[in-house]
Design a protein around this motif. Structure first.
Motif, PDB file in Angstrom:
ATOM      1  N   LEU A  95       0.812  -1.219   0.000  1.00  0.00           N
ATOM      2  CA  LEU A  95       0.000   0.000   0.000  1.00  0.00           C
ATOM      3  C   LEU A  95       0.844   1.268   0.000  1.00  0.00           C
ATOM      4  O   LEU A  95       0.396   2.309  -0.453  1.00  0.00           O
ATOM      5  N   SER A  96       2.071   1.186   0.487  1.00  0.00           N
ATOM      6  CA  SER A  96       2.926   2.372   0.511  1.00  0.00           C
ATOM      7  C   SER A  96       3.842   2.462  -0.702  1.00  0.00           C
ATOM      8  O   SER A  96       4.573   3.437  -0.844  1.00  0.00           O
ATOM      9  N   LYS A  97       3.799   1.476  -1.569  1.00  0.00           N
ATOM     10  CA  LYS A  97       4.672   1.489  -2.745  1.00  0.00           C
ATOM     11  C   LYS A  97       4.164   2.499  -3.772  1.00  0.00           C
ATOM     12  O   LYS A  97       2.968   2.719  -3.921  1.00  0.00           O
ATOM     13  N   ASP A  98       5.111   3.082  -4.487  1.00  0.00           N
ATOM     14  CA  ASP A  98       4.807   4.134  -5.441  1.00  0.00           C
ATOM     15  C   ASP A  98       3.837   3.670  -6.518  1.00  0.00           C
ATOM     16  O   ASP A  98       2.898   4.378  -6.870  1.00  0.00           O
ATOM     17  N   TYR A  99       4.022   2.469  -7.052  1.00  0.00           N
ATOM     18  CA  TYR A  99       3.152   2.015  -8.136  1.00  0.00           C
ATOM     19  C   TYR A  99       1.713   1.829  -7.666  1.00  0.00           C
ATOM     20  O   TYR A  99       0.764   2.091  -8.418  1.00  0.00           O
ATOM     21  N   VAL A 100       1.513   1.419  -6.428  1.00  0.00           N
ATOM     22  CA  VAL A 100       0.153   1.264  -5.893  1.00  0.00           C
ATOM     23  C   VAL A 100      -0.469   2.636  -5.675  1.00  0.00           C
ATOM     24  O   VAL A 100      -1.626   2.866  -6.036  1.00  0.00           O
ATOM     25  N   ARG A 101       0.295   3.555  -5.112  1.00  0.00           N
ATOM     26  CA  ARG A 101      -0.231   4.915  -4.886  1.00  0.00           C
ATOM     27  C   ARG A 101      -0.641   5.564  -6.204  1.00  0.00           C
ATOM     28  O   ARG A 101      -1.696   6.183  -6.300  1.00  0.00           O
ATOM     29  N   LYS A 102       0.197   5.412  -7.237  1.00  0.00           N
ATOM     30  CA  LYS A 102      -0.132   5.999  -8.541  1.00  0.00           C
ATOM     31  C   LYS A 102      -1.385   5.356  -9.126  1.00  0.00           C
ATOM     32  O   LYS A 102      -2.228   6.040  -9.705  1.00  0.00           O
ATOM     33  N   ALA A 103      -1.511   4.047  -8.995  1.00  0.00           N
ATOM     34  CA  ALA A 103      -2.701   3.363  -9.499  1.00  0.00           C
ATOM     35  C   ALA A 103      -3.943   3.800  -8.726  1.00  0.00           C
ATOM     36  O   ALA A 103      -5.015   3.997  -9.314  1.00  0.00           O
TER      37      ALA A 103
END
Length: 136
Positions: A113-121
């Motif tokens: 949940l804190s990873k950049d790709y998840v935040r962007k999605a």
């Protein structure tokens, strides 16, 4: 009557990504008719970016009466149907990755949940009321 559970998925692909995400959308849409999709976003791979192609990532939310382990099993089956193998992962090729991030209010993959790709999605999810996907 069985309780409907809220699920939050993150999908990603860096190998023929548009095709694999579309196939996942079709399969998941058949199984979970109320599924809502975020837009696909291009993201950079984590770690050593020189050997791994960029990804397309996408968020999906739906409700189901299935238990979390069954939803996760279905996701892994769809990955395999789209050519996912342990050998490809070792090479940095990911035809399809589907992660069940949240099940009701239970966070199953807190680090993701804190990873950049998840935040962007998540930012590309059409429902601008972020509390909706945060509750999913």
């Amino acid at each position: 009557m069985n309780k409907a559970h809220h699920c939050l998925l993150c999908l990603g692909s860096n190998s023929n990504a548009e095709l694999h995400l579309k196939q996942a959308e079709t399969a998941l849409g058949f199984l979970f008719p109320d599924i809502r999709w975020g837009k696909a976003v291009n993201t950079l791979p984590e770690g050593d970016q020189s050997k791994t192609p960029s990804y397309l990532n996408r968020i999906a939310c739906f409700r189901t009466t299935l238990e979390a382990n069954e939803v996760a099993r279905i996701c892994k089956e769809i990955e395999r149907e789209n050519g996912r193998t342990p050998e490809d992962k070792d090479k940095g090729l990911v035809p399809l990755d589907i992660d069940l991030l949240k099940y009701d209010n239970r966070v199953l993959k807190p680090a993701d949940l804190s990873k950049d790709y998840v935040r962007k999605a998540m930012e590309a999810f059409p429902d601008k009321r972020k509390d909706r996907i945060n509750r999913s």
